[in-house]
Design a protein around this motif. Structure first.
Motif: not given
Length: 123
Positions: A32-34, A49-52, A57-59
């Motif tokens: 799961x991406x979170x 924020x999000x993380x792969x 990968x983070x955003x």
């Protein structure tokens, strides 16, 4: 179905730090991406924020970029949000979310949500 439980919220002074943690159980967490979202009173839930799934990968939203850091530990089934240089406008309920899709910035991308944890930043 994965279940998510957030912890670590509380009261901080402006300029201070807090670390939020989200513990996952159920379906394979590492696939799961979170993401972390927040919702202030009277406002819509917004992306933070999000993380792969791999963590490679983070955003971040522009409002937290350079101050917040998202990370995950797939061995422990956790995803954390380190929040530094907190501002009063960071005050909100923070939600952890999971998706079997690639990471995204919209709430509709995520299919599982935690119950939220309150973060209050005083000036």
């Amino acid at each position: 179905q994965v279940q998510l439980v957030e912890s670590g919220g509380g009261l901080a002074q402006a300029g201070g730090s807090l670390r939020l943690s989200c513990a996952a159980s159920g379906r394979t967490f590492s696939s799961n991406a979170m993401g972390w979202f927040r919702q202030a009173p009277g406002k819509e839930r917004e992306f933070v924020a999000a993380i792969s799934w791999s963590g490679s990968t983070t955003f971040y939203s522009d409002s937290v970029k350079g101050r917040f850091t998202i990370s995950r530990d797939n061995a422990k089934n956790t995803v954390d949000l380190q929040m530094n240089s907190l501002k009063p406008e960071d005050t909100a309920v923070y939600y952890c979310a999971a998706t079997r899709n690639i990471l995204g910035v919209t709430t509709s991308r995520y299919d599982t949500w935690g119950q939220g944890t309150q973060v209050t930043v005083s000036s």
